[in-house]
Write a protein that holds these residues in place. Structure first.
Motif, PDB file in Angstrom:
ATOM      1  N   LEU A 250       0.802  -1.227   0.000  1.00 53.90           N
ATOM      2  CA  LEU A 250       0.000   0.000   0.000  1.00 53.90           C
ATOM      3  C   LEU A 250       0.835   1.277   0.000  1.00 53.90           C
ATOM      4  CD1 LEU A 250      -2.970  -0.996   2.340  1.00 53.90           C
ATOM      5  CD2 LEU A 250      -2.724  -1.249  -0.144  1.00 53.90           C
ATOM      6  N   CYS A 251       2.153   1.134   0.200  1.00 53.36           N
ATOM      7  CA  CYS A 251       3.017   2.323   0.128  1.00 53.36           C
ATOM      8  C   CYS A 251       3.605   2.507  -1.267  1.00 53.36           C
ATOM      9  CB  CYS A 251       4.161   2.212   1.143  1.00 53.36           C
ATOM     10  SG  CYS A 251       5.201   0.761   0.864  1.00 53.36           S
ATOM     11  N   HIS A 252       3.159   1.695  -2.223  1.00 55.99           N
ATOM     12  CA  HIS A 252       3.784   1.731  -3.555  1.00 55.99           C
ATOM     13  C   HIS A 252       3.313   2.904  -4.407  1.00 55.99           C
ATOM     14  CE1 HIS A 252       5.407   0.524  -7.356  1.00 55.99           C
ATOM     15  NE2 HIS A 252       4.265   0.159  -7.855  1.00 55.99           N
ATOM     16  N   ALA A 253       2.053   3.324  -4.245  1.00 57.73           N
ATOM     17  CA  ALA A 253       1.505   4.352  -5.140  1.00 57.73           C
ATOM     18  C   ALA A 253       0.540   5.254  -4.383  1.00 57.73           C
ATOM     19  CB  ALA A 253       0.791   3.681  -6.317  1.00 57.73           C
ATOM     20  N   TRP A 254       0.536   6.526  -4.749  1.00 56.63           N
ATOM     21  CA  TRP A 254      -0.344   7.484  -4.087  1.00 56.63           C
ATOM     22  C   TRP A 254      -0.437   8.761  -4.912  1.00 56.63           C
ATOM     23  CZ3 TRP A 254       4.695   6.511  -2.744  1.00 56.63           C
ATOM     24  CH2 TRP A 254       5.564   7.610  -2.707  1.00 56.63           C
ATOM     25  N   TYR A 255      -1.143   9.763  -4.375  1.00 59.70           N
ATOM     26  CA  TYR A 255      -1.156  11.087  -5.013  1.00 59.70           C
ATOM     27  C   TYR A 255      -1.376  12.152  -3.946  1.00 59.70           C
ATOM     28  CZ  TYR A 255      -6.298  10.500  -4.926  1.00 59.70           C
ATOM     29  OH  TYR A 255      -7.592  10.283  -4.537  1.00 59.70           O
ATOM     30  N   ASP A 256      -1.148  13.394  -4.299  1.00 66.99           N
ATOM     31  CA  ASP A 256      -1.335  14.537  -3.387  1.00 66.99           C
ATOM     32  C   ASP A 256      -0.591  14.361  -2.059  1.00 66.99           C
ATOM     33  OD1 ASP A 256      -2.830  15.734  -5.277  1.00 66.99           O
ATOM     34  OD2 ASP A 256      -4.756  15.505  -4.273  1.00 66.99           O
ATOM     35  N   ASP A 257       0.565  13.705  -2.096  1.00 68.05           N
ATOM     36  CA  ASP A 257       1.414  13.575  -0.898  1.00 68.05           C
ATOM     37  C   ASP A 257       0.781  12.795   0.246  1.00 68.05           C
ATOM     38  OD1 ASP A 257       3.468  15.017  -2.118  1.00 68.05           O
ATOM     39  OD2 ASP A 257       2.688  16.932  -1.422  1.00 68.05           O
TER      40      ASP A 257
ATOM     41  N   LEU B 288      -6.750   4.616  -7.344  1.00 65.81           N
ATOM     42  CA  LEU B 288      -8.027   4.307  -6.686  1.00 65.81           C
ATOM     43  C   LEU B 288      -7.934   3.084  -5.785  1.00 65.81           C
ATOM     44  CD1 LEU B 288     -11.539   4.792  -7.733  1.00 65.81           C
ATOM     45  CD2 LEU B 288     -10.946   2.410  -7.293  1.00 65.81           C
ATOM     46  N   LEU B 289      -7.371   1.998  -6.304  1.00 69.62           N
ATOM     47  CA  LEU B 289      -7.371   0.768  -5.505  1.00 69.62           C
ATOM     48  C   LEU B 289      -6.382   0.839  -4.354  1.00 69.62           C
ATOM     49  CD1 LEU B 289      -7.867  -2.122  -8.107  1.00 69.62           C
ATOM     50  CD2 LEU B 289      -9.511  -1.209  -6.457  1.00 69.62           C
ATOM     51  N   ILE B 290      -5.159   1.224  -4.646  1.00 75.49           N
ATOM     52  CA  ILE B 290      -4.128   1.189  -3.599  1.00 75.49           C
ATOM     53  C   ILE B 290      -4.297   2.343  -2.619  1.00 75.49           C
ATOM     54  CG2 ILE B 290      -1.648   1.457  -3.172  1.00 75.49           C
ATOM     55  CD1 ILE B 290      -1.104  -0.124  -5.708  1.00 75.49           C
ATOM     56  N   ARG B 291      -4.392   3.534  -3.145  1.00 78.63           N
ATOM     57  CA  ARG B 291      -4.347   4.732  -2.289  1.00 78.63           C
ATOM     58  C   ARG B 291      -5.699   5.073  -1.679  1.00 78.63           C
ATOM     59  NH1 ARG B 291      -6.335  10.229  -1.887  1.00 78.63           N
ATOM     60  NH2 ARG B 291      -4.585  11.621  -1.485  1.00 78.63           N
ATOM     61  N   ASP B 292      -6.765   4.973  -2.466  1.00 78.53           N
ATOM     62  CA  ASP B 292      -8.067   5.361  -1.912  1.00 78.53           C
ATOM     63  C   ASP B 292      -8.702   4.224  -1.110  1.00 78.53           C
ATOM     64  OD1 ASP B 292      -7.783   7.822  -3.117  1.00 78.53           O
ATOM     65  OD2 ASP B 292      -8.966   7.290  -4.889  1.00 78.53           O
TER      66      ASP B 292
ATOM     67  N   ASP C 220      11.253   7.530  -3.889  1.00 80.28           N
ATOM     68  CA  ASP C 220      10.522   7.549  -2.631  1.00 80.28           C
ATOM     69  C   ASP C 220       9.863   8.900  -2.400  1.00 80.28           C
ATOM     70  OD1 ASP C 220      12.487   9.295  -1.121  1.00 80.28           O
ATOM     71  OD2 ASP C 220      13.786   7.588  -1.594  1.00 80.28           O
ATOM     72  N   GLY C 221       9.203   9.018  -1.274  1.00 87.92           N
ATOM     73  CA  GLY C 221       8.499  10.256  -0.955  1.00 87.92           C
ATOM     74  C   GLY C 221       9.418  11.454  -0.831  1.00 87.92           C
TER      75      GLY C 221
ATOM     76  N   ARG D  92       5.382  14.802 -10.846  1.00 87.05           N
ATOM     77  CA  ARG D  92       4.300  13.860 -10.564  1.00 87.05           C
ATOM     78  C   ARG D  92       3.272  13.953 -11.683  1.00 87.05           C
ATOM     79  NH1 ARG D  92       2.802  16.321  -4.768  1.00 87.05           N
ATOM     80  NH2 ARG D  92       5.065  16.263  -4.535  1.00 87.05           N
ATOM     81  N   PRO D  93       3.559  13.287 -12.796  1.00 89.79           N
ATOM     82  CA  PRO D  93       2.669  13.425 -13.966  1.00 89.79           C
ATOM     83  C   PRO D  93       1.245  12.997 -13.625  1.00 89.79           C
ATOM     84  CG  PRO D  93       4.205  11.592 -14.241  1.00 89.79           C
ATOM     85  CD  PRO D  93       4.632  12.337 -13.020  1.00 89.79           C
ATOM     86  N   GLY D  94       0.284  13.861 -13.928  1.00 90.43           N
ATOM     87  CA  GLY D  94      -1.116  13.548 -13.649  1.00 90.43           C
ATOM     88  C   GLY D  94      -1.385  13.384 -12.169  1.00 90.43           C
ATOM     89  N   GLY D  95      -0.489  13.912 -11.330  1.00 93.42           N
ATOM     90  CA  GLY D  95      -0.695  13.809  -9.880  1.00 93.42           C
ATOM     91  C   GLY D  95      -0.131  12.541  -9.277  1.00 93.42           C
ATOM     92  N   PHE D  96       0.201  11.586 -10.126  1.00 96.71           N
ATOM     93  CA  PHE D  96       0.622  10.264  -9.652  1.00 96.71           C
ATOM     94  C   PHE D  96       1.994  10.308  -8.995  1.00 96.71           C
ATOM     95  CE2 PHE D  96       2.513   6.018 -10.601  1.00 96.71           C
ATOM     96  CZ  PHE D  96       1.656   5.262  -9.818  1.00 96.71           C
ATOM     97  N   GLN D  97       2.105   9.619  -7.887  1.00 97.46           N
ATOM     98  CA  GLN D  97       3.397   9.482  -7.195  1.00 97.46           C
ATOM     99  C   GLN D  97       3.586   8.009  -6.843  1.00 97.46           C
ATOM    100  OE1 GLN D  97       1.786  12.665  -4.411  1.00 97.46           O
ATOM    101  NE2 GLN D  97       3.954  13.083  -4.184  1.00 97.46           N
TER     102      GLN D  97
END
Lengths: 292, 292, 292, 292
Positions: free
Chosen positions: C100-107, C243-247, D66-67, D76-81
């Motif tokens: 679950l730490c692999h992908a995210w958005y908005d920090d 959506l799946l991982i981060r949300d 990493d973060g 962060r293209p399209g917001g993705f990180q």
């Protein structure tokens, strides 16, 4: 007036720092020092036994193909046989150079580059070890063991006055562009020690570092792990790294193997050190050369 | 009478091979060549983009700590910040030296050492790269691109006569202890190529290799990947490696970046190359230096 | 009303996300599915040939000691002989799980953890793969190849309706805590392909992902590299990962080798997947098991 | 008559050894043991702190992204990180399986395969860990700590009679195809120990190993590093490895973390262990699962 740093001395884009002090004159002067033609390697051997601080993993050397494979029946097309191998290693191992991106404070590297330029994804996009030209200059040995008449003890400070005494003993002036090599006796005292401590060692203090920076040396090396005295003489953390690397752009050579040089009796010589040009790296092991 | 090899020429225990041809005279002669004091690095940059043959994995560079960590809140005791890193790499990458344990035939390495001395557990206990002293000698550029008036094409042979022509063009004799650097134009022709082929390239044939060995050169380098022509001119597999490394004890310098040297117009110069002394390794990347 | 995420559903400290949907009931239900006692491994072989995206280096496997060393004379105290080895590999290789730490958005990571918790020095101090319990639950195969009557083509979208059709074909309802395994035919279509493209592949779109999240599945797997369709159906980058991982806190299983499962004709089964508990890692290769 | 080994029992090409004792009956019997649905992970965490013998280097975990990189300004293209990472590790680390190519004597591996099949270039072309099917069978805990009423001391032998006593205490018979898990208390006694010794530990002797082989168990695991007692009870070197792995084809599970199982009070359970299928590897870390 005491200068605070050498930022912008060579322009806002400069990534060479004090290596700019080595010009054609310094190179020619250095090569003219050669007398006997003897060549010395001033480097520790690199292997899984090379000591590293406990927070780092040492060198691992793996054979991808070797003589054993042929003994076990591997094919040898046209009679040809070969061996090849790979290494995994931290870059600050054995005899190595600290590049100018290795240490800093207040989020600013040497010459004002942002610490945001040093990332996992890219390595150091500024001041990486590949930006360091090969070092060809006069080497000067400052032999504190000879000054003191004994190997220095862990935690013992090498001061400005000590450096001056060592230079006097060598009959030399430290000059612009020199590679100053300091012998504390630390490395030779670690021979056969099983768990080498990287927390306590003799070395220079901030004032001595400033004296070297004021002499406009190109690079400072030592036979210890951090050039500077550990634990730190002042409250600061790695204050000599902060001053030499970050403020004055002076790369450090650590873990020098000075035994053959000491045995030669020479104090000045042609010095050559050429790091692996690993893009974005904070340092590199290398095998410096003294030509007598 | 044609000699077959230089085994036992320097005694049964010798592990230096042709580097024995470099004595104090050769070193002094070489340093005396310095005129302008210009220093050139003859090495490719090392990164994940440095081409390697498809059977090897390229260099990986990992940051263990970097500026991003501080941006994300990592502690900075006493204000101090630093970055450190590690690499994983095959040792025959970029500009590198082939040590004398790298290639052989009939289960015997140079000087008759058994191939059983090269194992997974120990690496090469004989003829490892750490046994090579730093190379400080006269460098001679043999510029086949200038001889031909064009970059050589893949598979094009550089013969004994070609080497003689290149030496004549340079106005030089190849002498004992020289570092001979061959320019084929291969590396410069690979700039921007995405999947560099390591199967076809211009280079010397066995007869040219023998000519070099007869001149008693210390080391042979080239701007290609294998020094020798690929595919092999004869039925043998890597016949030049067999002859130079195994029979005559001549280490090879591969992947040299000769562009700055060519641009300088100089054909002879002080040449310094110092490998990482990795115990038992079959080679090492390095950054050779020419001083003009 | 459409829920936006499952943050705080299991408390502010939760690091398990949708794996919380697997309780003792789900485990018992799953083990009760076993009929024939046949055991299948749903994993690709791992070697230097396992395809990886071009920005990653593949697996390297090094023998530290092997049979060849004994053939070359290595000692065998008391007759004993052994072999040992090491690997270097990216963690998202072959058949692997995305933690679950692999992908995210908005920090913000899943459950609102700051992206500053993921650093070079520590890895992921939140949501690392070691926080994932072993997965033991009902596995459900959604076989799009059977729905379509053909292997899906690169870029082909698997929609919510497609998933519903595949479930209907299997005669199953997707239930809370299920491990849903999607067959697109991608992996089987890559057999023997030399340079596998990781830029184009069939997979689910965001709406299909939402349908799975709404069913409260525990984990989503697929026989492709990213679960989701590439290139992305919408303007977003990896929108299904977002959506799946981060949300919704749903880990992904990528690169599943479903061939043996397809051959069995079974659509539901006991599914077990247990990642290497590497502290702070963003994923792990693993070898999931189906018990029929 | 005492049988000497199980070679050729499953044919001359067999590479599964005692795992052949697990058939569909054993799998169904095992899954039928599930009562509460509780799932336990029987594995140590893997990190740079996971103890390894001094001749091996521990795990290294490197973040490639990493973060912190985003905090320092990475795009962060399209917001993705996202974050990704790699590991370097010896395969016999933490909780791991010894594959049948790991240990042997007299140049013959299990089932008579030549030790020449284990090479640097290929790894083990016979009996590699990828040849082991996932293990799904009945697990049986033999709790010597409960038998003795205390943690066993380093060097303490677990004999045939001890195993019988532990089975009796559990109220169980050891049966064909079982996974026998031995608790000596060693791992729990090492918590917080800084330099874990791998030279002295409690474990089984050869006679106890033979007893297990005679019961036709599928796999033998323990909470120590070598399953067998160290130093060796007899003059032989790793005699239990020789007998179980090489003579009887029984893989070993070492470094099991049995604490949660002991806390549960259960002695028999569904046991699942699935190694990474690394081609030609001599072992693999894994995270075995007990389902209660």
């Amino acid at each position: 007036m005491m200068i605070e740093n050498t930022w912008s001395r060579w322009g806002p884009d400069d990534e060479r720092g004090s290596l700019n002090f080595i010009g054609p004159d310094q190179v020619r002067r250095a090569t003219a020092l050669v007398q006997t033609g003897e060549v010395l390697r001033l480097a520790q051997l690199l292997s899984s036994k090379t000591p590293v601080p406990s927070h780092r993993c040492g060198l691992q050397h793996f054979m991808g193909r070797d003589g054993g494979d042929y003994a076990a029946g591997a094919g040898r097309p046209g009679g040809f046989q070969f061996a090849e191998d790979s290494v995994i290693m931290p870059l600050h191992i054995g005899t190595h150079v600290d590049a100018l991106c290795h240490a800093w404070y207040d989020d600013k590297l040497f010459n004002g580059f942002s610490s945001h330029t040093v990332r996992s994804t890219t390595g150091a996009s500024k001041l990486g070890v590949e930006k360091m030209p090969p070092i060809v200059t006069r080497g000067v040995l400052l032999d504190m063991v000879r000054v003191r008449g004994r190997v220095l003890v862990p935690g013992e400070v090498v001061s400005r006055a000590d450096l001056e005494a060592a230079a006097a003993l060598a009959g030399l002036q430290i000059e612009r562009g020199d590679a100053v090599l300091l012998r504390t006796g630390w490395l030779e005292s670690q021979k056969g020690v099983k768990n080498v401590s990287f927390d306590v060692e003799p070395g220079i203090d901030v004032d001595a570092a400033r004296w070297l920076a004021e002499r406009e040396v190109a690079v400072v090396g030592a036979d210890n792990f951090a050039v500077e005295v550990l634990p730190f003489a002042t409250g600061a953390v790695f204050p000599v790294h902060q001053l030499l690397i970050r403020d004055f752009g002076v790369p450090l050579l650590e873990g020098l193997m000075l035994d053959p040089l000491v045995a030669s009796g020479r104090f000045e010589f042609l010095f050559v050190a050429s790091a692996l040009p690993i893009v974005g790296a904070t340092g590199s092991p290398l095998a410096p050369v003294a030509v007598l």
